[in-house]
Write a protein that holds these residues in place. Structure first.
Motif, PDB file in Angstrom:
ATOM      1  N   ILE A  54      18.642  -4.576   2.094  1.00 28.63           N
ATOM      2  CA  ILE A  54      17.494  -5.067   2.864  1.00 28.63           C
ATOM      3  C   ILE A  54      16.411  -5.592   1.932  1.00 28.63           C
ATOM      4  CG2 ILE A  54      15.636  -4.403   4.453  1.00 28.63           C
ATOM      5  CD1 ILE A  54      17.638  -2.473   5.772  1.00 28.63           C
ATOM      6  N   SER A  55      16.215  -4.936   0.799  1.00 23.70           N
ATOM      7  CA  SER A  55      15.233  -5.416  -0.187  1.00 23.70           C
ATOM      8  C   SER A  55      15.587  -6.824  -0.658  1.00 23.70           C
ATOM      9  CB  SER A  55      15.168  -4.467  -1.392  1.00 23.70           C
ATOM     10  OG  SER A  55      14.693  -3.197  -1.020  1.00 23.70           O
ATOM     11  N   ALA A  56      16.855  -7.029  -0.992  1.00 22.50           N
ATOM     12  CA  ALA A  56      17.297  -8.343  -1.465  1.00 22.50           C
ATOM     13  C   ALA A  56      17.149  -9.397  -0.379  1.00 22.50           C
ATOM     14  CB  ALA A  56      18.746  -8.257  -1.938  1.00 22.50           C
ATOM     15  N   TYR A  57      17.483  -9.011   0.852  1.00 20.12           N
ATOM     16  CA  TYR A  57      17.388  -9.979   1.956  1.00 20.12           C
ATOM     17  C   TYR A  57      15.937 -10.328   2.256  1.00 20.12           C
ATOM     18  CZ  TYR A  57      17.932 -12.165   6.503  1.00 20.12           C
ATOM     19  OH  TYR A  57      17.879 -13.047   7.553  1.00 20.12           O
ATOM     20  N   PHE A  58      15.072  -9.322   2.318  1.00 20.20           N
ATOM     21  CA  PHE A  58      13.659  -9.569   2.607  1.00 20.20           C
ATOM     22  C   PHE A  58      13.025 -10.428   1.508  1.00 20.20           C
ATOM     23  CE2 PHE A  58      12.354  -5.955   5.732  1.00 20.20           C
ATOM     24  CZ  PHE A  58      13.308  -6.411   6.627  1.00 20.20           C
ATOM     25  N   GLN A  59      13.447 -10.208   0.273  1.00 14.82           N
ATOM     26  CA  GLN A  59      12.929 -11.010  -0.836  1.00 14.82           C
ATOM     27  C   GLN A  59      13.374 -12.464  -0.698  1.00 14.82           C
ATOM     28  OE1 GLN A  59      14.134  -9.635  -4.721  1.00 14.82           O
ATOM     29  NE2 GLN A  59      12.572 -10.843  -5.773  1.00 14.82           N
ATOM     30  N   SER A  60      14.611 -12.658  -0.250  1.00 14.71           N
ATOM     31  CA  SER A  60      15.144 -14.024  -0.129  1.00 14.71           C
ATOM     32  C   SER A  60      14.430 -14.835   0.946  1.00 14.71           C
ATOM     33  CB  SER A  60      16.646 -13.978   0.162  1.00 14.71           C
ATOM     34  OG  SER A  60      16.904 -13.621   1.517  1.00 14.71           O
ATOM     35  N   ILE A  61      13.969 -14.147   2.000  1.00 15.57           N
ATOM     36  CA  ILE A  61      13.287 -14.870   3.075  1.00 15.57           C
ATOM     37  C   ILE A  61      11.764 -14.764   2.961  1.00 15.57           C
ATOM     38  CG2 ILE A  61      15.214 -14.645   4.694  1.00 15.57           C
ATOM     39  CD1 ILE A  61      13.721 -12.328   6.008  1.00 15.57           C
ATOM     40  N   LYS A  62      11.335 -14.088   1.870  1.00 13.63           N
ATOM     41  CA  LYS A  62       9.908 -14.010   1.536  1.00 13.63           C
ATOM     42  C   LYS A  62       9.040 -13.363   2.624  1.00 13.63           C
ATOM     43  CE  LYS A  62      10.053 -17.963  -1.630  1.00 13.63           C
ATOM     44  NZ  LYS A  62      11.274 -17.482  -2.173  1.00 13.63           N
ATOM     45  N   THR A  63       9.581 -12.313   3.249  1.00 13.62           N
ATOM     46  CA  THR A  63       8.750 -11.532   4.161  1.00 13.62           C
ATOM     47  C   THR A  63       8.042 -10.431   3.370  1.00 13.62           C
ATOM     48  OG1 THR A  63       8.690 -10.163   6.148  1.00 13.62           O
ATOM     49  CG2 THR A  63      10.619  -9.946   4.756  1.00 13.62           C
ATOM     50  N   LYS A  64       6.857 -10.067   3.821  1.00 17.45           N
ATOM     51  CA  LYS A  64       6.093  -9.020   3.140  1.00 17.45           C
ATOM     52  C   LYS A  64       6.301  -7.650   3.785  1.00 17.45           C
ATOM     53  CE  LYS A  64       2.548 -12.148   1.379  1.00 17.45           C
ATOM     54  NZ  LYS A  64       1.104 -12.501   1.349  1.00 17.45           N
ATOM     55  N   LYS A  65       7.181  -7.594   4.779  1.00 22.09           N
ATOM     56  CA  LYS A  65       7.469  -6.315   5.425  1.00 22.09           C
ATOM     57  C   LYS A  65       8.195  -5.389   4.450  1.00 22.09           C
ATOM     58  CE  LYS A  65       5.658  -7.532   9.325  1.00 22.09           C
ATOM     59  NZ  LYS A  65       4.428  -6.892   9.838  1.00 22.09           N
TER      60      LYS A  65
END
Length: 220
Positions: A54-65
């Motif tokens: 999830i960390s890698a995915y959130f980083q790829s889509i640039k969400t701050k959640k």
């Protein structure tokens, strides 16, 4: 030496891969209107730790959640989904599968990510001296790591070399090999893209026909 199977019930006896994908997609949508698709799931999540993926995915889509909160919520959400789905997944075909193995003296260990104390009610008719229920507290998305297979084998006093992993993913096949176990894999459309090389057999469901293949793989 006693022969045994460890069934990753959530992904082999039911289509847990699709249930997990749906749970993740619903959660991400709620968190930040994030749209999760199958390619992103395969690239970032499958086979990785929940937090890592999830960390890698959130980083790829640039969400701050925060991925920590999302990972914790997804573990809980999937556990609840599985618990609700278990009764219908204990089909007559699955009962036949377990019965065929039991009749040959094979120890059957059913592994689930649902709360075991609650799940016991649904499995009550199957459980006995030779059929046990074990908690999978694994935090890996879509499959169990090698150490989970080994831990469950040790808890149930069976040797990895005499145990067959019943898994629902190519990732599970590889982790079973690392654990020193053979494997029989259940393939469904959601995981068909994965590499199932190394499995002793690949089947479409756990039924009487699958039991014959498992017994053959166990050399019984």
């Amino acid at each position: 030496m006693a022969k045994a199977v460890i069934i990753d019930f959530d992904f082999a006896a039911m289509n847990g891969a699709e249930l997990l994908f749906d749970a993740a997609r619903a959660l991400f949508k709620k968190i930040d209107d994030i749209e999760l698709d199958a390619p992103a799931e395969a690239r970032y999540l499958q086979g990785n730790g929940y937090l890592e993926g999830i960390s890698a995915y959130f980083q790829s889509i640039k969400t701050k959640k925060t991925p920590q909160k999302a990972a914790k919520e997804l573990v809980a959400a999937f556990g609840d989904v599985v618990l609700k789905a278990i009764p219908s997944a204990i089909s007559s075909s699955f009962k036949t599968f377990v019965g065929e193995l039991n009749a040959k003296g094979v120890k059957v260990i059913i592994m689930t990510r649902a709360d075991v104390e609650q799940a016991k009610v649904a499995f009550a008719d199957l459980l006995g001296d030779n059929v046990k229920l074990s908690q999978d507290s694994n935090l890996t998305y879509g499959a169990s790591k090698w150490d989970v297979w080994r831990r469950v084998a040790a808890m149930n006093k069976v040797s990895p070399s005499a145990t067959l992993a019943i898994t629902g993913s190519g990732t599970g096949v590889k982790s079973a090999l690392l654990a020193g176990m053979g494997s029989v894999a259940v393939m469904n459309s959601h995981v068909a893209y994965q590499d199932f090389g190394g499995a002793d057999e690949v089947v479409s469901a756990l039924d009487k026909n699958a039991a014959k293949k498992v017994l053959a793989a166990l050399r019984i």
